[in-house]
Design an enzyme around this catalytic site. Structure first.
Site, PDB file in Angstrom:
ATOM      1  CG  PHE A 245      36.019  40.187  47.255  1.00  0.00           C
ATOM      2  CD1 PHE A 245      34.885  40.848  47.704  1.00  0.00           C
ATOM      3  CD2 PHE A 245      37.133  40.147  48.067  1.00  0.00           C
ATOM      4  CE1 PHE A 245      34.864  41.454  48.955  1.00  0.00           C
ATOM      5  CE2 PHE A 245      37.113  40.751  49.330  1.00  0.00           C
ATOM      6  CZ  PHE A 245      35.969  41.409  49.761  1.00  0.00           C
TER       7      PHE A 245
ATOM      8  CG  HIS B 277      36.425  44.757  46.946  1.00  0.00           C
ATOM      9  ND1 HIS B 277      37.133  45.818  46.464  1.00  0.00           N
ATOM     10  CD2 HIS B 277      37.335  43.936  47.525  1.00  0.00           C
ATOM     11  CE1 HIS B 277      38.424  45.661  46.751  1.00  0.00           C
ATOM     12  NE2 HIS B 277      38.571  44.531  47.390  1.00  0.00           N
TER      13      HIS B 277
ATOM     14  CB  SER C 271      47.758  31.971  42.311  1.00  0.00           C
ATOM     15  OG  SER C 271      47.582  31.543  40.972  1.00  0.00           O
ATOM     16  CD  GLU C 272      42.807  35.370  42.531  1.00  0.00           C
ATOM     17  OE1 GLU C 272      43.707  35.530  41.667  1.00  0.00           O
ATOM     18  OE2 GLU C 272      42.794  36.004  43.604  1.00  0.00           O
TER      19      GLU C 272
END
Lengths: 338, 420
Positions: A83, A129, A59-60
C-alpha cells in the site's frame, strides 16, 4: 485487444515486459507465490521462475534499497509496495538514493526502477490504507510520478515506466482496480468490461510519460485531475450539464503543461481536483502553473477541490472523499464566480 | 606495471552464482509438513536465574520452553505458580477471545463492519502475557493481541463499538476496526503500519528508566514484520540503554501469504536475532498458556530488576486467515492447521485443568454457553449504538477534531465547508 480490469492490465504490462527483457524482475511483499494481495503479479512467478518474481521480507526499505542496487548492476526492477501508506520506511532510499543516483554519479550509475503502489481511498481502508502521497514524490527532483485512471493507460504507462531510464513512482488508484468509480458510492459498482478503456492491447504498447489525455471535451471550464477523480469529474460534468473539459494528467512529473494551458486559455475557468490532502498538494503546483501561464485568460480564480487536511478517517470515508456533491458545488461556484 | 590482484582459482571464479529464495515445506495440494519445527519434551529446557549472563543461555534461543506435556500435566522447572482459579480465569479469557472473534468475524460477513482479524490458535500468547504484567505497564501491540484487553478487563462493548465505528466508538470512527487504543488498560494505539510500535515501546521503557519509575513496557511484533528496520532499531536502543522492556515476537508461521522463512532467513529462529545485540533470548511454546506465563514473568522480572531487555519468540500458528480480506487456501495446504504439532491453546489448558481435577467437560460446555451469552449481550448493546453502515455514527465533525490540540484556521474553514 482484450477486456481487462486494471489489475489484469497491470499484470499484462509486467508480463509483456518480463517476456521482452530478462533484466526485468518483480518482487515485493506477497508478490511471488500468491501474486500480490491485489493479485497484480498473479502467475508471474509460475511463468518466469523465482529468480524473476519473488516474495520479499516485510521491509519497504529493503525492497527499494535492493532495487537501487539491482538497477546499479543493470537490472530493471519493478517492485511493489503493498500500500502507498507503507512506503515511508523506503522514503530515504527513494529520495536520497534512487532519485539522485544519476545526478551524483554524473551518469556513472543510474536507477531505472519502478515502484508500484496502490493509492487512494474508497475501500474503507482507514488512515493506513487510503493515502495519496503523490506530492511527496513530485516534490523530489529525479523522480517521475505516474497515476493511471484506467486499464488501457495503466498498461501503456507501466510498460513505459519499466522501459524508462529513470526511477518512476507508479501509483495505482486501488478503488479503480476492478471498475471505474465516479464517487457515487451508494450506486452499483460498474466493471471495466463496460468501459471503453477496459479494452486493452494484448501485446507490447507504451504510452509516453508526460502526455495528458482529454477525457471530455468542453468549453465552459477545465477540470485538471488524475486517478480516481477523473471519473468523478466526468460524472459531475455529465450530471450538472456544465460543459467542462476534463483533463486526465496521467503523469504528474513530467507534466503536460501544454494541454492544460491550451484548455484553460480556451475555457477561462479552472478547477484543480485531487483526492490527496489540500495543503501543499500537487494541486497547489497546478494552480500556480495555471495562473502563471493563463492569467490573462482567467475569468475566475482557480479553484482547488481536494481531500481535507486530516488523516483519512474510517467511518466518515464519504464525508472525506471529494465526491460528486462537493465537486458539483465547487464547479457551480466556479461558473458563477467572476 | 604490477597488479594487486591475488591469483584466483579459475574454477571457482567461473562458477555461476545462484540466487536463493527460501521455500516453505509445503504448498496447497501438499501435505502439512512441520518437520522443521523441532519440539523438545515439555519440561526439558532449563530455567536460568533472571540475572544470568546473556551469553550463558544462547542455546535457549534455539529451543522451545514447554510446560504442558501430552497428558496435560505441568512439568519441569518452568511450571509456574498459578492457582486453579488463575488457570480457570485464563481459560475463560481465551474462550471469551475466541467467542468474540467468531461473533465479530460473522458481523463483518454480515456487512456490519469493513474488516476484522481473528486470533484463532494464538489466544494464549496475549492472554497469558497480560496476567504477568502490573498496573501501569504499557503494551505496544500489533493487531493480533486483543487478549491483552480481554484479560485486562477492557469492556467488550467498547471493543465492539470501535469495530463498528459507531456513535460510541472510543476512537470516533477514525481507525480501522480492531485498531484499539486504551492508555488506561496499558494498550498503546495500534498503527496499521507494521513494527512502528516496536521501537516506541523501547522509548517508553527508556522514559520510565529516565524518570526512575517502576513501570516496564512490552513490545509486540509478528514474525514477518521483524524484517522492518524498526525492529532492528529497537534492538539496538534496547541493548544500548538496557531498557526495561520485553521484546515479543509472535511467530505464527505466516505473514499473509509469506512463510516465516522469508523474514527469518538463515538465522534458525527469530529469538536468535537478539543474540548479536547481547539481549537474552527465549523461545517458548506459544500454545502453552503456562509456559507463556512463566516466560513472560521471567522477562518482566528482568526488566523490573534493571537487568534490561529480553527477546521472546512465541512459537505458534495462525490457524485462521490473516484477515477478512485473506484466503489462506491459496498459499498453504488446507489441512495445515490440523498438522500443527503444538495443538490448540484452549484445548491444552482445558485438558490440563481436567487432568488436575479442577475442570470437567460439563463445566466447560456450560462455560462456553455462558460466555457466548455474554458476548452476544455485549454485541446487542454495541449494535444499539450503530454499526458501520446503519444507526448511530460518529459526527463528521470528528474528521477535523484531534488533528491538532487546537484546530488551526485552515481546518476550521474546511470543517465549515461541510457545515458541521
Amino acid at each position: 485487444m482484450s477486456r481487462m480490469t486494471m489489475i489484469e492490465a497491470i499484470r499484462s504490462a509486467m508480463d509483456v515486459s518480463m517476456g521482452r527483457d530478462d533484466n526485468v524482475v518483480v518482487y515485493g511483499e506477497d508478490v511471488g507465490f500468491f501474486g500480490g494481495v491485489f493479485r497484480c503479479t498473479h502467475g508471474l512467478q509460475q511463468k518466469y521462475g523465482v529468480n524473476r518474481c519473488f516474495d520479499a521480507p516485510i521491509s519497504e526499505l529493503g525492497i527499494v534499497g535492493t532495487a537501487v542496487g539491482m538497477a546499479a548492476y543493470g537490472l530493471r526492477p519493478c517492485v511493489e509496495i503493498q500500500f502507498a501508506d507503507y512506503m515511508y520506511p523506503a522514503y530515504d532510499q527513494i529520495v536520497s538514493e534512487a532519485a539522485r543516483l544519476r545526478y551524483r554519479s554524473a551518469g556513472d550509475f543510474t536507477c531505472p526502477i519502478v515502484i508500484r503502489m496502490p493509492t487512494g481511498g474508497g475501500i474503507f481502508g482507514g488512515q493506513t490504507h487510503s493515502q495519496s502521497p503523490e506530492a511527496l514524490f513530485t516534490h523530489v527532483s529525479g523522480l517521475k510520478t505516474v497515476v493511471p485512471s484506467n486499464p488501457y493507460d495503466a498498461k501503456g504507462l507501466l510498460i513505459a515506466a519499466i522501459e524508462d531510464p529513470d526511477p518512476v513512482i507508479f501509483l495505482e488508484p486501488k478503488r479503480l482496480y476492478n471498475g471505474p468509480f465516479d464517487g457515487h458510492h451508494d450506486r452499483p459498482v460498474t466493471p471495466w468490461s463496460k468501459h471503453e478503456l477496459g479494452e486493452v492491447p494484448d501485446g507490447h504498447f507504451a504510452l509516453p510519460l508526460g502526455k495528458a489525455a482529454i477525457r471530455r471535451a468542453g468549453s465552459a471550464c477545465t477540470i485538471v485531475t488524475y486517478g480516481t477523480m477523473v471519473h468523478v469529474a466526468e460524472a459531475v460534468a455529465q450530471e450538472s450539464g456544465i460543459d467542462a473539459e476534463v483533463i486526465d494528467l496521467r503523469t504528474l512529473v513530467p507534466l503536460d503543461l501544454e494541454t492544460i494551458v491550451a484548455s484553460v486559455s480556451k475555457t477561462g475557468r479552472c478547477m484543480v481536483l485531487h483526492e490527496a490532502t489540500l495543503t501543499s498538494g500537487f494541486g497547489a503546483e497546478l494552480a500556480a502553473l495555471v495562473q502563471e501561464h493563463c492569467f490573462y485568460h482567467l475569468e475566475a480564480p482557480v479553484v482547488r477541490v481536494a481531500g481535507w487536511d486530516t488523516p483519512y478517517p474510517h467511518a466518515q470515508e464519504w464525508a472525506y472523499f471529494p465526491g460528486p456533491d462537493r465537486v458539483g458545488r465547487a464547479l457551480a461556484e466556479l461558473m458563477e464566480s467572476r | 606495471m604490477t597488479s594487486n590482484t591475488v591469483p584466483h582459482d579459475a574454477a571457482l571464479h567461473d562458477a555461476p552464482l545462484r540466487f536463493h529464495v527460501p521455500e516453505p515445506a509445503s504448498r496447497p495440494g501438499g501435505q502439512p509438513d512441520f518437520s522443521n519445527v523441532v519440539i523438545p519434551e515439555a519440561g526439558s529446557v532449563r530455567k536460568p536465574p533472571v540475572d544470568v549472563a546473556p551469553d550463558e543461555i544462547r542455546d535457549l534461543a534455539y529451543s522451545i520452553i514447554r510446560v504442558l506435556d501430552s497428558e496435560g500435566k505441568a512439568v519441569g522447572p518452568w511450571a509456574p505458580d498459578l492457582s486453579n482459579e488463575d488457570l480457570i480465569t485464563g481459560l475463560r479469557n481465551m474462550m471469551t477471545l475466541r467467542s468474540f472473534d467468531a461473533r465479530m468475524q460473522m458481523a463483518q460477513r454480515q456487512g456490519k463492519t469493513s474488516f476484522y482479524m481473528q486470533h484463532t490458535g494464538e489466544e494464549a500468547v496475549s492472554s497469558a502475557f497480560r496476567i504477568a504484567l502490573s498496573p501501569g505497564d504499557m503494551n505496544f501491540p500489533t493487531y493480533r493481541q486483543a487478549g491483552l484487553l480481554i484479560a485486562g478487563g477492557y469492556p467488550l462493548v467498547d471493543m465492539m463499538c470501535q469495530i463498528y465505528s459507531n456513535e460510541r466508538d472510543p476512537l470516533k470512527g477514525r481507525q480501522l476496526p480492531i485498531m484499539y487504543s486504551s492508555r488506561e488498560h496499558g494498550f498503546f494505539s495500534i498503527s496499521g503500519n507494521l513494527t512502528t510500535q516496536f521501537v516506541q515501546a523501547v522509548g517508553w521503557a527508556m522514559a520510565s528508566a529516565i524518570k526512575g519509575d517502576t513501570k516496564i513496557a512490552a513490545a509486540w511484533v509478528g514474525d514477518g514484520a521483524t524484517a522492518e528496520p524498526d525492529f532492528h532499531a529497537a534492538l539496538v536502543f534496547a541493548s544500548t540503554y538496557k531498557a526495561p522492556v520485553v521484546l515479543n515476537v509472535v511467530n505464527n508461521q505466516w505473514a499473509i501469504s509469506t512463510f516465516q522463512g522469508i523474514a527469518r532467513g538463515n538465522s534458525g529462529t527469530f529469538a536468535a536475532r537478539g543474540l548479536g545485540f547481547g539481549i537474552p533470548a527465549l523461545r517458548v511454546d506459544g500454545n502453552d498458556y503456562l509456559a507463556v506465563y512463566a516466560v513472560a514473568q521471567w522477562a518482566i522480572e528482568r526488566a523490573r530488576r534493571n537487568l534490561g531487555p529480553t527477546l521472546v519468540e512465541y512459537v505458534t500458528y495462525r490457524a485462521g486467515a490473516h484477515s477478512t480480506s485473506d484466503d489462506p487456501s491459496a498459499y498453504r495446504p488446507k489441512a495445515e492447521s490440523d498438522g500443527w504439532p503444538l495443538g490448540d491453546p484452549l484445548m491444552r489448558l482445558k485438558d490440563h485443568l481436567i487432568a488436575i481435577g479442577a475442570w470437567s467437560q460439563e463445566r466447560h460446555t456450560q462455560t462456553e454457553a455462558e460466555i457466548l451469552a455474554t458476548v452476544i449481550a455485549a454485541q446487542k448493546e454495541a449494535e444499539s449504538f450503530g454499526t458501520l453502515h446503519s444507526g448511530g455514527k460518529p459526527s463528521d465533525r470528528d474528521i477535523f477534531e484531534g488533528v491538532y490540540a487546537e484546530m488551526p484556521p485552515h481546518l476550521r474553514r474546511q470543517r465549515q465547508q461541510i457545515g458541521v
